[in-house]
Design a protein around this motif. Structure first.
Motif, PDB file in Angstrom:
ATOM      1  N   HIS A 503      37.905 -70.819  50.731  1.00 16.30           N
ATOM      2  CA  HIS A 503      37.699 -69.388  50.979  1.00 16.30           C
ATOM      3  C   HIS A 503      38.860 -68.529  50.486  1.00 16.30           C
ATOM      4  CE1 HIS A 503      34.180 -70.419  53.393  1.00 16.30           C
ATOM      5  NE2 HIS A 503      34.927 -71.355  53.966  1.00 16.30           N
ATOM      6  N   GLY A 504      39.382 -68.875  49.335  1.00 19.20           N
ATOM      7  CA  GLY A 504      40.451 -68.048  48.788  1.00 19.20           C
ATOM      8  C   GLY A 504      41.185 -68.739  47.668  1.00 19.20           C
ATOM      9  N   PHE A 505      42.310 -68.143  47.283  1.00 19.82           N
ATOM     10  CA  PHE A 505      43.148 -68.683  46.223  1.00 19.82           C
ATOM     11  C   PHE A 505      44.356 -69.364  46.854  1.00 19.82           C
ATOM     12  CE2 PHE A 505      41.320 -64.744  44.223  1.00 19.82           C
ATOM     13  CZ  PHE A 505      40.426 -65.406  43.399  1.00 19.82           C
ATOM     14  N   ALA A 506      44.329 -70.692  46.910  1.00 17.25           N
ATOM     15  CA  ALA A 506      45.408 -71.428  47.563  1.00 17.25           C
ATOM     16  C   ALA A 506      46.719 -71.279  46.800  1.00 17.25           C
ATOM     17  CB  ALA A 506      45.038 -72.903  47.691  1.00 17.25           C
ATOM     18  N   GLY A 521      45.629 -59.879  49.158  1.00 16.08           N
ATOM     19  CA  GLY A 521      44.566 -59.914  48.166  1.00 16.08           C
ATOM     20  C   GLY A 521      44.245 -61.289  47.625  1.00 16.08           C
ATOM     21  N   THR A 522      44.524 -62.347  48.382  1.00 17.83           N
ATOM     22  CA  THR A 522      44.300 -63.703  47.864  1.00 17.83           C
ATOM     23  C   THR A 522      43.303 -64.493  48.692  1.00 17.83           C
ATOM     24  OG1 THR A 522      46.138 -64.647  49.142  1.00 17.83           O
ATOM     25  CG2 THR A 522      46.663 -63.763  46.962  1.00 17.83           C
ATOM     26  N   THR A 531      42.141 -51.977  59.176  1.00 21.84           N
ATOM     27  CA  THR A 531      43.323 -52.014  58.316  1.00 21.84           C
ATOM     28  C   THR A 531      43.049 -51.471  56.918  1.00 21.84           C
ATOM     29  OG1 THR A 531      42.837 -54.237  57.474  1.00 21.84           O
ATOM     30  CG2 THR A 531      44.108 -54.078  59.529  1.00 21.84           C
ATOM     31  N   GLY A 532      41.750 -51.441  56.533  1.00 19.81           N
ATOM     32  CA  GLY A 532      41.405 -51.034  55.184  1.00 19.81           C
ATOM     33  C   GLY A 532      41.655 -52.113  54.154  1.00 19.81           C
ATOM     34  N   ARG A 533      42.034 -53.316  54.603  1.00 20.63           N
ATOM     35  CA  ARG A 533      42.356 -54.412  53.693  1.00 20.63           C
ATOM     36  C   ARG A 533      41.263 -55.476  53.727  1.00 20.63           C
ATOM     37  NH1 ARG A 533      48.602 -55.852  55.361  1.00 20.63           N
ATOM     38  NH2 ARG A 533      49.538 -53.797  54.972  1.00 20.63           N
TER      39      ARG A 533
END
Length: 627
Positions: A503-506, A521-522, A531-533
């Motif tokens: 579920h992401g960029f390790a 952002g990863t 948070t808007g993130r």
């Protein structure tokens, strides 16, 4: 003028490509295994018609393969050529406009890795009669600029055929570059769509069988003598084996050199397996993602023997790996560009030939016994670390990625191929993978291109149908380019794909954290309205279902025992099988011993960034020019 035959430019090109052969060490083989393509306006009635006619009439043997993505077909071609030690290749045809520019990334990968592939992008009308046409770039600076000019900087040879007779020198120049061990890479012949269909009276001689001899440049005796003199002076020598050893077929000579001299051997990604992992002289991968055993020896080495390596920043740990103030380099490479790096003593020659010559010149000389003992002890200690990483546990019952690699390493046979490219897995593989055969370790790390893996699995299996081919791909790369699963299914080409879902960029997540950017952002998450993130809940993405929708057989593995059983089932299957397994995004990761120069913000309001900059400045003090 002699006998001629009237054909279109496309028909002539198909006949020419089908008649090209390579030869090395007395073995001849067809250069072009076929043509990948996706047809659209620009090539459907040109090169596409020519391939159809060749197949129907038997006038030329150039099989056609339908890809699902233009970038992917270039990747598949690269993987095929790499498996054949750059002695065979594919042509790739694409339609005008976006179809052709989709090949730019694949071309960059091929040229960076120095792997041959022929690109045939369709182009605008040479006559400009219907100017401007659909998808034409109108450049106010020049009338002859098209989007295909974007392929110039990523090609080793580039040409635009605007008249039929231009094909004769252009095609021969293209094959000259493709078969050159030094200059090879992506070769681009832009084909305007009207010219593709234009007829011409071709000399029959253009289509005769041609054999391109791929030689083995011998080592100059004086160069060998200078190199041997430098090696004899060493008290702590280290040999770095790169891809040039593999492409030259020099594995046996490397082993013989190591056994005759006792010099420890580290390897790069491209050179892994050139010396078996359990050979007494093997000390593992070197550099930013290298093993501690190799990096400790590199730190103190007084003579570094680089064989077939281009010394990328990962290999040199951004010029911090070799810290002996008096270190000297002896570089063996077919390309002077690489042989000259680090002010080295140069041996410009084929790796296999040069290793044999050096072994003969060094007869009776051995690396000091205490150095050999230190190298063996370091390698043994590191293998204990590998065992620990292969058993590592993640959080919440999820396996660590390193444990998935351990399960794969235990389950695959010595001839089974593992394929990977970008992200955290190449680093883990370089540290932890145990390879006895260089063709079993297929990791693209010169361009580190996400999306390479699935397409490469297709190309490797086509090149080596007698080997089990296992693609190891994370969810990030899979989402970028998984379309060729459908091609595998349609062609009946069986590949095992191990899809690691975290579920992401390790890799970039861990790098971001190390550099003070807090994994921003990863991760694949919902956007949190508070948070808007993108740090909300986990997205409900089901990649296993996606793979099934492309026609693959899918097995969902829940943990390592399930994974082991799934791999056994997948290997026994006769169809492309995807094994889906979830892992812990946060590791644990193998213990690093190398550095990579990624600049950190010099000023910041964040404490994490300021601390990362402090650490960065410490590493920068160890960086040096090798002069």
């Amino acid at each position: 003028m002699g006998e001629t035959v009237r054909l279109t430019v496309s028909q002539a090109l198909v006949r020419f490509l089908a008649a090209q052969y390579t030869e090395r060490d007395g073995v001849e083989q067809r250069l072009f295994a076929g043509a990948w393509g996706i047809f659209g306006h620009g090539n459907v009635a040109g090169f596409g018609q020519a391939l159809l006619q060749a197949a129907d009439t038997g006038e030329a043997d150039l099989p056609y393969y339908l890809a699902r993505n233009e970038q992917a077909m270039v990747h598949a071609s690269v993987a095929y050529a790499k498996t054949h030690n750059r002695l065979r290749a594919f042509a790739c045809t694409a339609s005008t406009g976006p179809g052709s520019t989709n090949m730019v990334t694949g071309a960059a990968l091929a040229t960076t890795n120095r792997i041959p592939v022929l690109l045939l992008p369709s182009d605008m009308f040479a006559t400009r009669a219907p100017d401007p046409v659909l998808q034409q770039l109108e450049d106010t600076r020049a009338g002859d600029v098209t989007v295909n000019d974007s392929l110039r900087p990523v090609s080793k040879y580039w040409d635009r055929v605007i008249r039929p007779e231009q094909l004769i020198p252009a095609a021969q120049a293209a094959v000259r570059v493709l078969t050159d061990p030094v200059e090879t890479g992506a070769v681009t012949l832009c084909l305007p769509q009207d010219v593709q269909a234009e007829a011409f009276d071709w000399p029959v001689e253009f289509f005769r069988r041609r054999v391109w001899h791929v030689g083995r440049p011998p080592a100059e005796p004086d160069a060998v003598a200078r190199a041997a003199e430098a090696i004899r002076s060493a008290r702590r020598p280290l040999l770095v084996a790169g891809g040039g050893v593999v492409y030259s077929g020099g594995e046996a000579e490397l082993r013989a050199f190591a056994e005759a001299t006792g010099v420890p051997v580290a390897d790069t990604h491209a050179g892994k397996g050139a010396l078996a992992w359990d050979h007494p002289a093997s000390v593992g991968g070197i550099g930013s993602t290298g093993a501690r055993s190799a990096n400790d020896l590199a730190r103190d080495a007084d003579v570094v023997i680089g064989v077939g390596t281009r010394y990328s920043d990962f290999t040199t740990a951004s010029h911090t790996a070799f810290r002996n103030p008096d270190v000297r380099f002896v570089n063996v490479n077919v390309a002077r560009l690489d042989a000259a790096k680090h002010a080295a003593t140069q041996v410009v020659a084929d790796a296999r030939e040069a290793l044999a010559a050096l072994r003969s010149e060094l007869e009776g000389w051995h690396a000091p016994a205490d150095h050999r003992q230190r190298a063996e002890e370091a390698a043994t200690s590191w293998q204990a670390e590998v065992d620990r990483c292969h058993r590592a546990e993640g959080r919440d019952g999820l396996p660590a990625q390193t444990a998935v690699l351990g399960t794969l390493n235990d389950t695959l046979d010595d001839r089974d191929v593992i394929i990977n490219a970008a992200g955290s897995m190449p680093g883990d593989l370089q540290m932890l993978w145990r390879a006895r055969d260089p063709k079993t370790y297929h990791v693209e790390y010169a361009y580190s291109c996400m999306g390479y893996e699935v397409a490469a699995g297709l190309g490797v299996k086509m090149a080596a149908p007698d080997r089990e081919v296992v693609v190891l791909v994370g969810d990030g790369s899979y989402l970028m380019m998984a379309q060729e699963v459908a091609t595998m299914v349609s062609e009946g080409i069986k590949v095992v794909i191990v899809l690691v879902q975290n579920h992401g960029f390790a890799s970039i997540g861990a790098l971001s954290e190390d550099l003070g950017s807090q994994r921003f952002g990863t991760r694949y998450r919902y956007r949190d309205p508070g948070t808007g993130r993108l740090d909300g809940g986990v997205l409900p993405v089901d990649l296993a279902a996606n793979a099934a929708s492309l026609g693959a057989h899918v097995i969902r593995a829940d943990g390592l025992p399930d994974l082991r059983e799934a791999l056994v089932e997948a290997k026994a299957s006769e169809t492309t099988t995807v094994v889906h397994v979830e892992t812990d995004l946060y590791g644990p990761n193998p213990p690093g011993s190398g550095w990579w120069d990624v600049p950190v913000s010099e000023v910041s309001e964040l404490d994490s960034t300021r601390e990362a900059r402090r650490v960065y400045d410490e590493h920068k003090q160890q960086q040096r020019h090798y002069l």
